[in-house]
Design a protein around this motif. Structure first.
Motif, PDB file in Angstrom:
ATOM      1  N   MET A   1      49.618  41.214  23.425  1.00 17.11           N
ATOM      2  CA  MET A   1      48.677  40.098  23.452  1.00 17.11           C
ATOM      3  C   MET A   1      48.047  39.948  22.075  1.00 17.11           C
ATOM      4  O   MET A   1      47.462  40.895  21.540  1.00 17.11           O
ATOM      5  CB  MET A   1      47.591  40.360  24.489  1.00 17.11           C
ATOM      6  CG  MET A   1      48.114  40.484  25.906  1.00 17.11           C
ATOM      7  SD  MET A   1      48.627  38.928  26.597  1.00 17.11           S
ATOM      8  CE  MET A   1      47.074  38.243  27.048  1.00 17.11           C
ATOM      9  N   LYS A   2      48.185  38.771  21.508  1.00 17.46           N
ATOM     10  CA  LYS A   2      47.628  38.479  20.190  1.00 17.46           C
ATOM     11  C   LYS A   2      46.231  37.883  20.365  1.00 17.46           C
ATOM     12  O   LYS A   2      46.054  36.883  21.052  1.00 17.46           O
ATOM     13  CB  LYS A   2      48.510  37.490  19.429  1.00 17.46           C
ATOM     14  CG  LYS A   2      49.955  37.905  19.332  1.00 17.46           C
ATOM     15  CD  LYS A   2      50.114  39.125  18.471  1.00 17.46           C
ATOM     16  CE  LYS A   2      51.602  39.419  18.347  1.00 17.46           C
ATOM     17  NZ  LYS A   2      51.912  40.690  17.868  1.00 17.46           N
ATOM     18  N   ASN A   3      45.251  38.493  19.709  1.00 18.46           N
ATOM     19  CA  ASN A   3      43.860  38.086  19.837  1.00 18.46           C
ATOM     20  C   ASN A   3      43.524  37.025  18.791  1.00 18.46           C
ATOM     21  O   ASN A   3      43.770  37.217  17.601  1.00 18.46           O
ATOM     22  CB  ASN A   3      42.958  39.310  19.662  1.00 18.46           C
ATOM     23  CG  ASN A   3      41.524  39.014  19.981  1.00 18.46           C
ATOM     24  OD1 ASN A   3      40.912  38.139  19.392  1.00 18.46           O
ATOM     25  ND2 ASN A   3      40.987  39.765  20.925  1.00 18.46           N
ATOM     26  N   LYS A   4      42.936  35.917  19.246  1.00 14.66           N
ATOM     27  CA  LYS A   4      42.601  34.815  18.353  1.00 14.66           C
ATOM     28  C   LYS A   4      41.532  35.199  17.346  1.00 14.66           C
ATOM     29  O   LYS A   4      41.618  34.832  16.168  1.00 14.66           O
ATOM     30  CB  LYS A   4      42.139  33.609  19.180  1.00 14.66           C
ATOM     31  CG  LYS A   4      41.708  32.435  18.345  1.00 14.66           C
ATOM     32  CD  LYS A   4      41.535  31.166  19.135  1.00 14.66           C
ATOM     33  CE  LYS A   4      40.325  31.191  19.998  1.00 14.66           C
ATOM     34  NZ  LYS A   4      40.032  29.861  20.564  1.00 14.66           N
ATOM     35  N   THR A   5      40.532  35.940  17.753  1.00  9.95           N
ATOM     36  CA  THR A   5      39.460  36.353  16.855  1.00  9.95           C
ATOM     37  C   THR A   5      39.998  37.257  15.748  1.00  9.95           C
ATOM     38  O   THR A   5      39.683  37.062  14.572  1.00  9.95           O
ATOM     39  CB  THR A   5      38.351  37.075  17.638  1.00  9.95           C
ATOM     40  OG1 THR A   5      37.868  36.199  18.662  1.00  9.95           O
ATOM     41  CG2 THR A   5      37.215  37.488  16.735  1.00  9.95           C
ATOM     42  N   LEU A   6      40.830  38.217  16.111  1.00  8.19           N
ATOM     43  CA  LEU A   6      41.411  39.112  15.116  1.00  8.19           C
ATOM     44  C   LEU A   6      42.302  38.336  14.145  1.00  8.19           C
ATOM     45  O   LEU A   6      42.266  38.567  12.934  1.00  8.19           O
ATOM     46  CB  LEU A   6      42.205  40.229  15.797  1.00  8.19           C
ATOM     47  CG  LEU A   6      42.864  41.236  14.866  1.00  8.19           C
ATOM     48  CD1 LEU A   6      41.834  41.925  13.973  1.00  8.19           C
ATOM     49  CD2 LEU A   6      43.657  42.246  15.678  1.00  8.19           C
ATOM     50  N   ALA A   7      43.073  37.395  14.653  1.00  8.07           N
ATOM     51  CA  ALA A   7      43.935  36.587  13.788  1.00  8.07           C
ATOM     52  C   ALA A   7      43.110  35.743  12.816  1.00  8.07           C
ATOM     53  O   ALA A   7      43.468  35.616  11.641  1.00  8.07           O
ATOM     54  CB  ALA A   7      44.835  35.690  14.631  1.00  8.07           C
ATOM     55  N   ALA A   8      41.995  35.188  13.281  1.00  5.58           N
ATOM     56  CA  ALA A   8      41.140  34.391  12.397  1.00  5.58           C
ATOM     57  C   ALA A   8      40.533  35.259  11.306  1.00  5.58           C
ATOM     58  O   ALA A   8      40.505  34.863  10.129  1.00  5.58           O
ATOM     59  CB  ALA A   8      40.040  33.705  13.211  1.00  5.58           C
ATOM     60  N   TRP A   9      40.055  36.439  11.651  1.00 13.85           N
ATOM     61  CA  TRP A   9      39.483  37.334  10.642  1.00 13.85           C
ATOM     62  C   TRP A   9      40.548  37.842   9.678  1.00 13.85           C
ATOM     63  O   TRP A   9      40.296  37.974   8.473  1.00 13.85           O
ATOM     64  CB  TRP A   9      38.750  38.498  11.300  1.00 13.85           C
ATOM     65  CG  TRP A   9      37.369  38.137  11.734  1.00 13.85           C
ATOM     66  CD1 TRP A   9      36.941  37.919  13.000  1.00 13.85           C
ATOM     67  CD2 TRP A   9      36.225  37.924  10.894  1.00 13.85           C
ATOM     68  NE1 TRP A   9      35.605  37.587  13.001  1.00 13.85           N
ATOM     69  CE2 TRP A   9      35.141  37.580  11.721  1.00 13.85           C
ATOM     70  CE3 TRP A   9      36.019  37.990   9.522  1.00 13.85           C
ATOM     71  CZ2 TRP A   9      33.876  37.306  11.215  1.00 13.85           C
ATOM     72  CZ3 TRP A   9      34.757  37.716   9.017  1.00 13.85           C
ATOM     73  CH2 TRP A   9      33.695  37.379   9.865  1.00 13.85           C
ATOM     74  N   LEU A  10      41.732  38.130  10.167  1.00 10.87           N
ATOM     75  CA  LEU A  10      42.808  38.566   9.282  1.00 10.87           C
ATOM     76  C   LEU A  10      43.230  37.451   8.328  1.00 10.87           C
ATOM     77  O   LEU A  10      43.523  37.703   7.159  1.00 10.87           O
ATOM     78  CB  LEU A  10      44.016  39.053  10.091  1.00 10.87           C
ATOM     79  CG  LEU A  10      43.909  40.427  10.710  1.00 10.87           C
ATOM     80  CD1 LEU A  10      45.113  40.710  11.598  1.00 10.87           C
ATOM     81  CD2 LEU A  10      43.764  41.495   9.651  1.00 10.87           C
ATOM     82  N   ALA A  11      43.266  36.217   8.822  1.00 12.14           N
ATOM     83  CA  ALA A  11      43.613  35.094   7.950  1.00 12.14           C
ATOM     84  C   ALA A  11      42.549  34.887   6.890  1.00 12.14           C
ATOM     85  O   ALA A  11      42.854  34.592   5.730  1.00 12.14           O
ATOM     86  CB  ALA A  11      43.791  33.818   8.773  1.00 12.14           C
ATOM     87  N   PHE A  12      41.285  35.065   7.264  1.00 10.36           N
ATOM     88  CA  PHE A  12      40.193  34.867   6.314  1.00 10.36           C
ATOM     89  C   PHE A  12      40.112  36.004   5.297  1.00 10.36           C
ATOM     90  O   PHE A  12      40.041  35.771   4.091  1.00 10.36           O
ATOM     91  CB  PHE A  12      38.868  34.721   7.063  1.00 10.36           C
ATOM     92  CG  PHE A  12      37.672  34.655   6.173  1.00 10.36           C
ATOM     93  CD1 PHE A  12      37.550  33.663   5.225  1.00 10.36           C
ATOM     94  CD2 PHE A  12      36.678  35.598   6.282  1.00 10.36           C
ATOM     95  CE1 PHE A  12      36.455  33.610   4.394  1.00 10.36           C
ATOM     96  CE2 PHE A  12      35.567  35.552   5.459  1.00 10.36           C
ATOM     97  CZ  PHE A  12      35.463  34.553   4.505  1.00 10.36           C
ATOM     98  N   LEU A  13      40.144  37.242   5.758  1.00  5.54           N
ATOM     99  CA  LEU A  13      39.948  38.384   4.866  1.00  5.54           C
ATOM    100  C   LEU A  13      41.236  38.870   4.205  1.00  5.54           C
ATOM    101  O   LEU A  13      41.223  39.272   3.044  1.00  5.54           O
ATOM    102  CB  LEU A  13      39.294  39.539   5.633  1.00  5.54           C
ATOM    103  CG  LEU A  13      37.898  39.264   6.180  1.00  5.54           C
ATOM    104  CD1 LEU A  13      37.433  40.435   7.031  1.00  5.54           C
ATOM    105  CD2 LEU A  13      36.929  38.986   5.045  1.00  5.54           C
ATOM    106  N   GLY A  14      42.327  38.861   4.922  1.00 10.25           N
ATOM    107  CA  GLY A  14      43.576  39.397   4.377  1.00 10.25           C
ATOM    108  C   GLY A  14      44.675  38.374   4.276  1.00 10.25           C
ATOM    109  O   GLY A  14      45.842  38.726   4.081  1.00 10.25           O
ATOM    110  N   GLY A  15      44.315  37.110   4.385  1.00  8.25           N
ATOM    111  CA  GLY A  15      45.313  36.054   4.334  1.00  8.25           C
ATOM    112  C   GLY A  15      46.128  36.005   3.057  1.00  8.25           C
ATOM    113  O   GLY A  15      47.348  35.830   3.108  1.00  8.25           O
ATOM    114  N   PRO A  16      45.495  36.148   1.878  1.00  9.85           N
ATOM    115  CA  PRO A  16      46.287  36.110   0.652  1.00  9.85           C
ATOM    116  C   PRO A  16      47.327  37.227   0.548  1.00  9.85           C
ATOM    117  O   PRO A  16      48.229  37.148  -0.266  1.00  9.85           O
ATOM    118  CB  PRO A  16      45.232  36.246  -0.452  1.00  9.85           C
ATOM    119  CG  PRO A  16      43.996  35.672   0.146  1.00  9.85           C
ATOM    120  CD  PRO A  16      44.056  36.087   1.597  1.00  9.85           C
TER     121      PRO A  16
END
Length: 148
Positions: A1-16
């Motif tokens: 199960m992929k968590n939306k909150t974790l994905a948003a934080w990963l995109a923001f903080l570790g996206g680059p």
């Protein structure tokens, strides 16, 4: 199960670095492996500015790559955070119920959206301002050379 909150934080903080892509699509995601390239080029541009100063033409072409990558990843964090639970679970958790908890939006998701909006916009505007300023200063220098 992929968590939306974790994905948003990963995109923001570790996206680059492509962390959100690896989380959602796995280590075989080609876009995730390509994202560090403009990030590294932008960091190299910053190092060139520190070494050679602002008059280095290569650096003012490389630095916006970092800014645009950060801004693009912040936009992706906003898009992940604003996705409805039904669409999130349909896309990233296909076997789950449409309103399963990993797709729900909570306060941590809203904070990720807010920070991504503020910082992503600031980085985008700073990158645009820097690149346009350097470009127009270069054009003025070239016009002076021609007029002399």
């Amino acid at each position: 199960m992929k968590n939306k909150t974790l994905a948003a934080w990963l995109a923001f903080l570790g996206g680059p670095l492509g962390l959100h892509r690896f989380y959602l699509y796995g280590l075989r995601d080609s876009v995730g492996w390509l994202l560090p390239i403009p990030t590294a080029l932008g960091v190299y541009g910053i190092e060139r500015v520190q070494q050679w100063g602002l008059d280095d033409h290569l650096s003012w072409m490389l630095i916006p790559l970092l800014g645009f990558t950060i801004a693009g990843c912040a936009l992706r964090a906003i898009l992940y955070g604003l996705m409805t639970p039904e669409r999130w679970n349909e896309r990233f958790n296909p076997g789950a119920e449409p309103d399963a908890p990993p797709g729900r939006t909570g306060w941590p998701t809203i904070f990720a959206i807010g920070l991504a909006l503020m910082i992503g916009t600031a980085v985008l505007m700073a990158s645009l301002a820097f690149s346009f300023q350097r470009y127009f200063e270069y054009q003025i220098e070239e016009a002076r050379k021609i007029s002399q």
